[in-house]
Write a protein that holds these residues in place. Structure first.
Motif, short mmCIF file in Angstrom:
data_model
loop_
_atom_site.label_atom_id
_atom_site.label_comp_id
_atom_site.label_asym_id
_atom_site.label_seq_id
_atom_site.Cartn_x
_atom_site.Cartn_y
_atom_site.Cartn_z
N MET A 45 0.84 -1.21 0.00
CA MET A 45 0.00 0.00 0.00
C MET A 45 0.87 1.25 0.00
N ASN A 46 0.50 2.22 -0.86
CA ASN A 46 1.25 3.47 -0.87
C ASN A 46 0.97 4.27 0.40
N GLU A 47 1.87 5.21 0.67
CA GLU A 47 1.71 5.98 1.90
C GLU A 47 0.71 7.12 1.75
N LYS A 48 0.49 7.53 0.50
CA LYS A 48 -0.41 8.65 0.27
C LYS A 48 -1.48 8.26 -0.74
N PRO A 49 -2.63 8.94 -0.68
CA PRO A 49 -3.65 8.62 -1.66
C PRO A 49 -3.17 8.93 -3.07
N LEU A 50 -3.53 8.07 -3.99
CA LEU A 50 -3.09 8.22 -5.37
C LEU A 50 -4.27 8.46 -6.29
N PHE A 51 -4.15 9.48 -7.10
CA PHE A 51 -5.10 9.69 -8.18
C PHE A 51 -4.50 9.03 -9.42
N MET A 52 -5.22 8.06 -9.96
CA MET A 52 -4.66 7.28 -11.06
C MET A 52 -5.04 7.92 -12.41
N LYS A 53 -4.04 8.06 -13.25
CA LYS A 53 -4.29 8.54 -14.60
C LYS A 53 -4.15 7.39 -15.57
N ILE A 54 -4.85 7.47 -16.66
CA ILE A 54 -4.64 6.50 -17.73
C ILE A 54 -3.89 7.22 -18.84
N GLU A 55 -2.67 6.79 -19.06
CA GLU A 55 -1.85 7.36 -20.14
C GLU A 55 -1.91 6.39 -21.32
N TYR A 56 -2.13 6.94 -22.48
CA TYR A 56 -2.19 6.09 -23.68
C TYR A 56 -0.86 6.18 -24.42
N ARG A 57 -0.13 5.08 -24.47
CA ARG A 57 1.12 5.03 -25.24
C ARG A 57 0.86 4.19 -26.48
N ASP A 58 0.96 4.83 -27.64
CA ASP A 58 0.63 4.16 -28.90
C ASP A 58 -0.74 3.51 -28.83
N GLY A 59 -1.65 4.16 -28.18
CA GLY A 59 -3.03 3.66 -28.11
C GLY A 59 -3.27 2.65 -27.00
N PRO A 63 -3.45 1.70 -23.12
CA PRO A 63 -3.57 2.42 -21.85
C PRO A 63 -2.67 1.87 -20.75
N HIS A 64 -2.11 2.77 -19.96
CA HIS A 64 -1.28 2.39 -18.81
C HIS A 64 -1.69 3.24 -17.63
N LEU A 65 -1.59 2.66 -16.43
CA LEU A 65 -1.94 3.40 -15.22
C LEU A 65 -0.73 4.16 -14.68
N LEU A 66 -1.00 5.35 -14.19
CA LEU A 66 0.05 6.16 -13.59
C LEU A 66 -0.52 6.82 -12.33
N GLY A 67 0.14 6.60 -11.20
CA GLY A 67 -0.36 7.16 -9.94
C GLY A 67 0.22 8.53 -9.65
N ARG A 68 -0.63 9.47 -9.19
CA ARG A 68 -0.19 10.83 -8.87
C ARG A 68 -0.68 11.17 -7.47
N THR A 69 0.24 11.67 -6.64
CA THR A 69 -0.19 12.16 -5.33
C THR A 69 -0.59 13.63 -5.46
N ARG A 70 -1.22 14.11 -4.43
CA ARG A 70 -1.58 15.53 -4.41
C ARG A 70 -0.32 16.40 -4.51
N ALA A 127 3.16 20.19 -7.42
CA ALA A 127 4.52 20.60 -7.80
C ALA A 127 4.69 20.84 -9.29
N GLU A 128 3.69 20.48 -10.09
CA GLU A 128 3.82 20.67 -11.54
C GLU A 128 3.91 22.15 -11.89
N ASN A 129 4.56 22.41 -13.01
CA ASN A 129 4.65 23.79 -13.48
C ASN A 129 3.78 23.95 -14.73
N TYR A 130 2.63 24.53 -14.53
CA TYR A 130 1.75 24.79 -15.67
C TYR A 130 1.70 26.29 -15.96
N GLN A 160 -8.92 12.45 -16.80
CA GLN A 160 -7.93 12.48 -15.71
C GLN A 160 -7.05 13.71 -15.82
N ASP A 161 -6.73 14.12 -17.06
CA ASP A 161 -5.96 15.36 -17.24
C ASP A 161 -6.77 16.56 -16.75
#
Lengths: 380, 144
Positions: free
Chosen positions: B1-15, B17-24, B29-32, B48-49
């Motif tokens: 189990m991860n230590e923090k809650p994860l928001f899962m994204k589905i990233e499509y690589r060449d069509g 889908p793969h899961l990617l976990g993101r914490t708050r 910390a992203e730079n938009y 998810q985006d």
């Protein structure tokens, strides 16, 4: 706005085209983190906008937030709300996956869910029903084997739904919540003691999560459910219900029985859809015979099958009264013209045994009027 | 189990889908780019985006309007919210092109932030034409 017994109630119509609650938003202030913009397309097509505070929901730790949760939804606003609750400071470590339409339709969605291994699944009844149609037997057992709780809202569960969901989620308990989009966090909460006390009341009996009252009671103490929220004050939900004061083992003191929709504009029934605009179209040529009408749609058991049943109450004109076959005439005309699927009329579905012939009764006045000529509701 | 809650994204690589976990914290910390606005519309093809970028705004005490799939409903909501910025991917911004101006005065938009794996100069020029008062910020994200 409607005033009932001296109290002002907002209605859905009052919200159309407005943006309620935005005055709470102070850009740059940390309080902005508590807010969520909700929009509903509304009955008229004009969206209603609400800035609602999630503050009263934050910190209400529930098991559903503490283990992997899969959301199958169609509205991005709802999914954002879940994400905010899931990632709130101090939330337990878990993971959340929201599936959009695009994800739901992807051929690899089964593998993704299998990889995610959800323990809880949240969805709307009709949405989940159509989503599950894409799964084969092998895929479903791998993807959903760990699911212990299926948390549903939206329309009422039918026996067929329960059978379908049990086959997909054999290890899961089914819980239902009663909510409306204007009230984040829901209006009625599931309670297993209530279901034990009132068997077959899944999706009908709840404990209120907000201040609730019932207005314009009929002789069976059923009236319209009104709720009070921070942004809306007292608000008429359009749902019919009955509120009973009684202690529950869980500690709650009230039970809210949700009986259906009042003046619902769209009613789904055994795969068909009854719509007020199409009802108006069907009744339009009958205006010389019908002063007013109201329609109740229900699912009924007939020869060990579930079929649709439509009851039409008519306030007749003198012309209709003069006809010996008044009821049969109206039933025949409405069935012939009322479109209930994209391509089929009620008559077609009656012929196929999917609906019973409409039952027409002539009445002196409609039992409850609220200013609307058309009254359509789904009843149990 | 991860230590923090994860928001899962589905990233499509060449069509695929793969899961990617993101914490708050990851999201925050992203730079938009600079968020020099108050009422952004957040609109991506991937839900998810859209959620992730909305959460990023919340971390900056900015209330976002997340777009729905229904374009008409989104535009009406954007007008009612009186948006002053749009954050989205190229495909979503293209969907808005020529539609949004029927609902609101696009000169009110102060900033457009495009976040995508590929952003062409002609596309940015189109945006500039459509939103004449807006500063356009292009943020290239790595291929999944």
């Amino acid at each position: 706005m409607r005033i009932i017994d001296g109290i002002s109630y907002r209605t859905k119509d009052d919200l159309a085209g407005k943006f309620i609650g935005l005055e709470q938003y102070k850009p740059g202030d940390p309080s902005a983190r508590d807010l969520l913009i909700k929009m509903t397309s509304g009955t008229s097509g004009t969206p209603s906008m609400l800035a609602v505070s999630l503050k009263h929901i934050f910190g209400k730790s529930r098991p559903i937030y503490e283990e992997p949760l899969l959301i199958v939804q169609s509205r991005n606003t709802f999914m954002l709300q879940w994400a905010k609750l899931f990632l709130e400071p101090g939330a337990r470590a878990s993971r959340l996956l929201c599936l959009s339409w695009r994800d739901q339709e992807h051929s690899d969605v089964c593998r993704i869910i299998e990889e995610f291994q959800p323990v809880h699944v949240f969805s709307f009844v009709s949405l989940l029903r159509s989503f599950l149609e894409t799964f084969n037997a092998e895929g479903r057992s791998r993807a959903f084997s760990n699911v212990r709780r299926l948390y549903l809202t939206g329309e009422r569960l039918t026996e067929a739904d329960i059978r379908t969901f049990k086959s997909f989620f054999p290890n899961a308990e089914i819980e239902m919540g009663y909510g409306i989009s204007e009230a984040p966090g829901g209006v009625g909460g599931h309670c297993r003691y209530l279901i034990e006390k009132y068997p077959k009341s899944l999706g009908r009996a709840y404990h209120p999560l907000l201040p609730v009252s019932i207005v314009e009671l009929d002789e069976a103490d059923v009236g319209e459910i009104a709720i009070r929220t921070q942004e809306l004050g007292w608000y008429l939900t359009g749902d019919a219900g009955r509120l009973v004061s009684e202690p529950c083992v869980c500690g709650a003191s009230q039970t809210l029985f949700v009986e259906g929709r009042i003046n619902y504009d769209i009613v789904h029934c055994v795969g068909a859809t009854v719509r007020t605009d199409l009802l108006e179209k069907a009744f339009s040529p009958l205006r010389n015979f019908v002063e007013e009408y109201s329609v109740e749609v229900r699912e009924a058991s007939h020869e060990e099958r579930t079929v649709g049943a439509i009851a039409i109450a008519i306030v007749p004109t003198a012309l209709l009264r003069s006809r010996a076959d008044a009821e049969a005439f109206i039933a025949g005309e409405v069935a012939k013209t009322l479109q209930v699927t994209k391509t089929r009329t009620l008559d077609d579905l009656v012929r196929d045994g999917i609906f019973l012939p409409p039952a027409v009764s002539l009445v002196e006045a409609l039992s409850r009027g609220n200013g609307k000529k058309v009254r359509l509701r789904k009843v149990d | 189990m991860n230590e923090k809650p994860l928001f899962m994204k589905i990233e499509y690589r060449d069509g695929t889908p793969h899961l990617l976990g993101r914490t708050r914290e990851d999201i925050s910390a992203e730079n938009y780019g600079s968020a020099a606005y108050k009422r952004p519309l957040v609109m991506f093809q991937s839900v998810q985006d859209s959620i992730e970028k909305s959460l990023w705004h919340y971390e900056r005490n900015i209330l976002p309007l997340i777009a729905e799939d229904n374009l008409e409903l989104t535009c009406m909501a954007a007008a009612a919210f009186r948006i002053d910025a749009i954050v989205g991917d190229a495909a979503s911004l293209s969907r808005l092109s020529g539609v949004l101006n029927a609902y609101l005065d696009t000169r009110r938009i102060r900033q457009i932030t495009v976040i995508d794996v590929e952003i062409s100069r002609p596309f940015l020029a189109t945006l500039k034409k459509e939103f004449p008062q807006a500063t356009c910020i292009a943020i290239l994200k790595p291929l999944p």
